[in-house]
Design a protein around this motif. Structure first.
Motif: not given
Ligand code: N01
Length: 592
Positions: A370-373, A230-232, A250-253
């Protein structure tokens, strides 16, 4: 440790240096008298860790029900996740008219949300407004981290450490409290991955969850973003508009649904406000405690014709947001239905992204939801920009960091892009000025694990949770009397509208400690048997879904070494009913 620490008989709770002003312990703007502290007369009734939405309301509710309370907050202000997550594009993907407190009708009537999905600055202003409106700040110690919590048989001893710059010796304060409430947030402990030689990188690095308050200007820069959660997905489109070049690592789309954000019309807001109670009631009856006006479809995705399925999904796609998955009632229970829904999104990605190879890399093959939408504004379109490129780390893993950037292994048969090359053609060094880690959090347990918590009989929480976070109702842990967690593991929390869950937990806890007061019960603790059954219940419910079919932060798999346990409990209404029944039965499953 200061020599004061041997003097337990006098101060009673010295784990780190205590700042003494006469007989008072300095607590931000307030002072707490400790001279008369004895195990049975704690300094405050309730110590609350965290001043996000959970901590703020817990403080207000504790006061309302006649308890004294003090909040300790690591940050310099209120807001929790919305205080720290100031990255470009940060906003909530639950509609603002739902992502807000409902405990005060005056508050919900007077506050004006401007957009369907509120931005981080607007949500932070709301948290600050709540703090001021209910005069909460006087009982909050800012820039203060709780370092340890120790149960002494009667009360909790709370030790803290100040990060206040004016406090040169980083001295801490400590107090005793009858109850402790961990309002530490589910997504507050940053997950920053390590890479070989990452210390060599000479440019700037950022984590979305600890963004500089003054903002970051990427104009003219070559920027890398790790992470497509979500943050990215929120920050990438905005960084791309500013940077000279953006490379997404990107590690996982991810699957992302368009937000279709918009200004709220005065007529719509007036209509909701005129019927706010009913609007809230309908939301709380849904599985995720949100979207009561858009109920989940009555059919499974396989039960309708292809045309009907496409029409239903297209309607939800056009409406935008998380409720896309509610087009059918079996999205997260039936793998075949899930595949059909995922296919629809995969087609959308392919038809949006012009370059077929980039589209291929962006297209997930996993279970949707499965992962958060994710919910986005122009995420997939961003990859059509000439200044944006995508590295699929599964095809081109990071080999190491350098002073100038990142060396990735080149995919067999691919040509080099605009970056400089080093070594053999099997490696490419990409040069960057800044690297952004949108790599998420040590979710649900991370912030709690950073506190040294010792419960009854000297047992530590890290021991109790060594195989995963066991608990009862997601509110209480056996062996840790008078300690509560808000939206902790074992509760629906992150699978719901967080503010609804927060409000539910706060009210349940306040009712519980009020009941204890009336019934002269000094302590309450989850029974081991009840806890075991609850953990089993969470596993059983989660096991009926597809949530465990992928790696996700729900399972803890994003943090190396973390036990793999599905932490939240799907389904808010049944959970809330169970909590109410247990309270009605005199706190069944608890020992008082
Ligand atoms: O974190 P995430 P987030 N090398 O864990 C990747 C809430 N939220 O901060 O999928 C390369 O979802 C990781 O890859 P992978 C919301 O509940 C809400 O984005 O593990 N990549 C993934 O792509 C959300 O679900 C809002 O393979 C690496 C990313 O980093 C939760 O917070 C906004 C890595 C992490 O994604 C977390 O969101 C923001 C590595 N070593 C957040 N390690 C809203 O309300 C990790 N990644 C909109």
């Amino acid at each position: 440790m200061s020599s004061l620490c041997s003097n337990h008989g006098h101060c009673g709770f010295c784990y780190i240096t205590v700042v003494r002003i006469g007989n008072n312990v300095r607590m931000g703007a307030a002072s707490i008298n400790t001279a008369s502290s004895t195990p049975s007369s704690p300094d405050v009734d309730v110590a609350i860790v965290g001043a996000g939405f959970a901590g703020l309301y817990m403080l207000h509710r504790a006061r309302q029900t006649g308890f004294t309370a003090r909040v300790f907050e690591r940050g310099g202000g209120v807001g929790g996740t919305w205080y720290w997550n100031r990255y470009p594009g940060a906003r909530c993907d639950v509609p603002s008219l739902e992502y807000s407190y409902q405990f005060s009708d005056e508050l919900q009537q007077e506050w004006e949300w401007s957009e369907k999905y509120a931005t981080q600055p607007e949500i932070l202003r709301y948290a600050e407004h709540v703090a001021d409106r209910f005069n909460l700040r006087r009982d909050i110690s800012f820039n203060t981290t709780v370092t340890s919590l120790q149960w002494n048989g009667d009360v909790w001893r709370v030790a803290t450490q100040s990060s206040d710059d004016t406090d040169q010796h980083r001295q801490g304060v400590a107090l005793t409290a009858r109850f402790v409430v961990l309002a530490t947030g589910c997504l507050s402990s940053a997950n920053i991955p390590r890479f070989p030689d990452d210390h060599l990188f000479a440019g700037r690095t950022y984590h979305t969850g600890a963004w500089p308050h003054e903002g970051v200007d990427f104009t003219g820069q070559r920027v890398a973003v790790f992470g497509t959660g979500s943050s990215g997905i929120q920050s990438i489109p905005l960084i791309a508009k500013q940077a000279a070049h953006l490379t997404v690592m990107q590690r996982t789309p991810a699957y992302s649904i368009p937000a279709r954000n918009q200004q709220l019309s005065p007529e719509y807001v007036a209509d909701i406000k005129a019927n706010y109670a009913e609007f809230r009631r309908k939301n709380s009856l849904t599985r995720a405690a949100l979207g009561g006006d858009t109920p989940t479809g009555p059919h499974g995705a396989c039960e309708v014709s292809e045309d009907e399925r496409r029409a239903a999904l297209e309607a939800r796609w056009q409406k935008g947001g998380l409720l896309f998955l509610g087009a059918f009632n079996d999205a997260l229970t039936n793998p075949e239905s899930n595949r059909l829904i995922a296919d629809f999104v995969r087609d959308k990605i392919r038809s949006t992204v012009h370059d077929p190879d980039t589209a291929r890399k962006l297209t997930p093959d996993s279970i949707i939801g499965c992962k958060r939408l994710c919910v986005d504004t122009e995420y997939y379109d961003t990859f059509n920009r000439p200044n944006v490129s995508l590295i699929d780390l599964r095809e081109q893993p990071v080999e190491r960091f350098t002073a100038k950037g990142i060396v990735v292994q080149n995919a067999a048969g691919t040509s080099h892009d605009e970056s400089s090359t080093s070594g053999s053609s099997r490696r490419v060094e990409h040069e960057f000025d800044s690297i952004v880690f949108a790599t998420g959090f040590d979710a649900m347990t991370g912030a709690i694990s950073k506190i040294d918590i010792t419960g009854r009989d000297g047992r530590t929480l890290s021991d109790a949770w060594s195989a995963g976070p066991v608990n009862y109702l997601g509110l209480s842990v056996h062996g840790f009397p008078n300690l509560f967690t808000i939206t902790g593991p074992g509760s629906p929390s992150v699978l719901t509208n967080m503010i609804v869950s927060i409000q539910h937990h706060v009210e349940w806890i306040a009712d519980c400690i009020s009941w204890m007061k009336v019934n002269h019960s000094p302590t309450i603790e989850a029974d081991a048997d009840a806890q075991d059954r609850w953990v089993q219940h969470v596993n059983t419910v989660a096991g009926m879904t597809l949530y465990q079919s992928c790696s996700s932060w729900y399972l803890g798999t994003n943090v190396p070494g973390k036990p793999r346990v599905f932490m939240p409990l799907p389904g808010f209404p049944a959970y809330a009913q169970t909590c109410a029944d247990i309270a009605h039965d005199g706190y069944r499953g608890f020992h008082t």
